[in-house]
Design an enzyme around this catalytic site. Structure first.
Site, PDB file in Angstrom:
ATOM      1  N   ASP A  45     -37.237  29.696   5.063  1.00 34.49           N
ATOM      2  CA  ASP A  45     -36.436  30.905   5.532  1.00 34.49           C
ATOM      3  C   ASP A  45     -37.683  31.850   4.828  1.00 34.49           C
ATOM      4  O   ASP A  45     -36.901  31.285   3.771  1.00 34.49           O
ATOM      5  CB  ASP A  45     -34.678  31.385   5.651  1.00 34.49           C
ATOM      6  CG  ASP A  45     -33.826  29.957   6.700  1.00 34.49           C
ATOM      7  OD1 ASP A  45     -32.534  31.008   6.960  1.00 34.49           O
ATOM      8  OD2 ASP A  45     -34.071  29.176   6.408  1.00 34.49           O
ATOM      9  N   ASP A  90     -38.968  26.800   0.788  1.00 37.30           N
ATOM     10  CA  ASP A  90     -37.519  26.805   1.254  1.00 37.30           C
ATOM     11  C   ASP A  90     -37.948  27.033   2.750  1.00 37.30           C
ATOM     12  O   ASP A  90     -39.589  26.784   2.639  1.00 37.30           O
ATOM     13  CB  ASP A  90     -37.765  28.820   0.255  1.00 37.30           C
ATOM     14  CG  ASP A  90     -36.827  29.179   1.009  1.00 37.30           C
ATOM     15  OD1 ASP A  90     -35.440  28.278   1.126  1.00 37.30           O
ATOM     16  OD2 ASP A  90     -37.127  30.173   1.100  1.00 37.30           O
TER      17      ASP A  90
END
Length: 405
Positions: free
Chosen positions: A199, A197
């Site tokens: 963020d 991922d």
């Protein structure tokens, strides 16, 4: 009648000791059934399980071993093992093998005692302990950047794996440490694809929140983001809702925000090491391609899959472009990338912090919740909350003395 003997030798480590001891055994054609050697701060612990054809031969040879070892400044302990005990030892090799990894800013006796107590309480026997982190100076102070890790090799299968995991999770939260429990399989040190991922995983911010602040709707969007990451809202619906609030934002803001984004602790070290080890890497993000491409260039990432931020006449439209990279899309992309690289799923790693990462964390051979929300940390098989992102290397069994930064 054959004799089985365990020989334990301890003392100051010195060159040629192993050769000298086994040289005595060579003279009588002894069979070595097991052997282990370790050195900690110059002190040797050397064990041999050997088979003799006759008790008389055993007595004479063990005395010769004792004499040789003592001439080299070593202490020797010799004990016999019955054939029944030996057979039980052989049969135990079919028992499960697992790895318990203890990660902290600094290792204390209390941490080790409590981890080992839980391990023992669940029927697991510690066979070896190894330090994966680097050596620490006496005057070093544990701070926000220090790293310490011990790896416990354990034998056995817990009767209740969920209860064991819950015990480790509770202890992790109580002591502010990270504890991982994995099967010691062939794949653990031979994974080849790592997906992340973006963020709050690779970077410290949620980019959509930063964009919202620039658009004057920061609090409104941040509240929706937080609920989505906790799993309280459907990611796809919440993404469209947040994106709509950015309508009219000037595209010039993107460069300003991109320049201000900070990598999470350990990110550069992790990617440098994964590249050295021959891994393929990918960003699978519910964030935006615009920013993911910047990270790709900086970190040398192989693949990027994220959401497109539509811009018309220099303004953000607030319209979501399909396909949206949501939880299911991340899991599907992980599967596709593994197939593209000719890998089994056991050879993959996935790391993320939000509820929309859970499907890919569950699918990967090693799924890691990184500084994650409580729901995600409880649901993922492994979690790192204390150390930086390069703590993932410890879960692979990578030692800093093997070339880590």
């Amino acid at each position: 009648m054959r004799e089985i003997v365990l020989i334990n030798i301890t003392g100051e480590d010195r060159p040629g000791l192993t050769s000298a001891i086994t040289g005595v055994l060579v003279q009588d054609g002894v069979n070595i059934l097991d052997m282990s050697q370790a050195v900690i701060h110059g002190t040797l612990s050397f064990g041999l399980l050997v088979e003799f054809n006759a008790a008389a031969q055993a007595a004479a040879t063990c005395e010769a071993v004792r004499s040789t070892a003592e001439s080299l400044g070593q202490q020797v302990r010799v004990s016999s093992m019955s054939e029944a005990d030996y057979q039980r030892w052989v049969q135990a090799q079919g028992a499960g093998r697992h790895i318990v990894t203890l990660m902290s800013r600094k290792i204390s006796a209390d941490q080790v005692q409590r981890v080992s107590a839980i391990t023992s309480a669940h029927g697991l026997n510690i066979e070896a302990i190894d330090r994966l982190s680097g050596r620490v100076a006496l005057d070093a102070v544990a701070d926000a950047q220090s790293k310490a890790c011990l790896e416990f090799s354990v034998r056995g299968d817990p009767a209740d794996p969920l209860a064991l995991r819950a015990a480790f999770l509770n202890l992790s939260q109580e002591l502010g440490i990270d504890i991982a429990f994995q099967e010691d399989s062939l794949f653990r040190r031979h994974r080849r694809l790592a997906v992340f991922d973006m963020d709050s995983t690779l970077i410290e911010a949620e980019v959509i929140d930063e964009l919202a602040k620039a658009a004057g709707v920061g609090e409104q969007v941040s509240e929706i983001t937080e609920r989505a990451m906790r799993g309280e809202l459907d990611f796809r619906a919440s993404f469209k809702e947040r994106l709509a609030l950015l309508k009219g934002l000037d595209v010039g803001v993107l460069d300003e925000i991109g320049a201000s984004l900070r990598l999470t602790e350990g990110t550069e070290n992790l990617f440098a090491e994964l590249k050295r080890l021959g891994y393929k890497t990918a960003i699978l993000s519910g964030g935006f391609t615009y920013f993911a491409k910047q990270l790709q260039a900086k970190l040398g990432i192989d693949y990027v899959f994220a959401n497109e931020l539509e811009v018309v006449d220099g303004k953000v439209t607030g319209v979501a472009i399909e396909p949206i990279v949501d939880a299911q899309r991340k899991a599907d992309l992980l599967t596709e990338l593994a197939q593209r690289e000719g890998l089994q799923m056991e050879q993959t790693i996935a790391v993320g912090d939000g509820a929309n990462d859970l499907p890919m964390l569950a699918l990967a051979g090693l799924g890691v919740a990184f500084r994650a929300k409580p729901l995600v940390r409880q649901s993922a098989r492994q979690a790192i909350s204390t150390l930086g992102l390069d703590g993932v290397l410890y879960l692979l069994g990578v030692r800093e003395r093997e070339g880590r930064g």
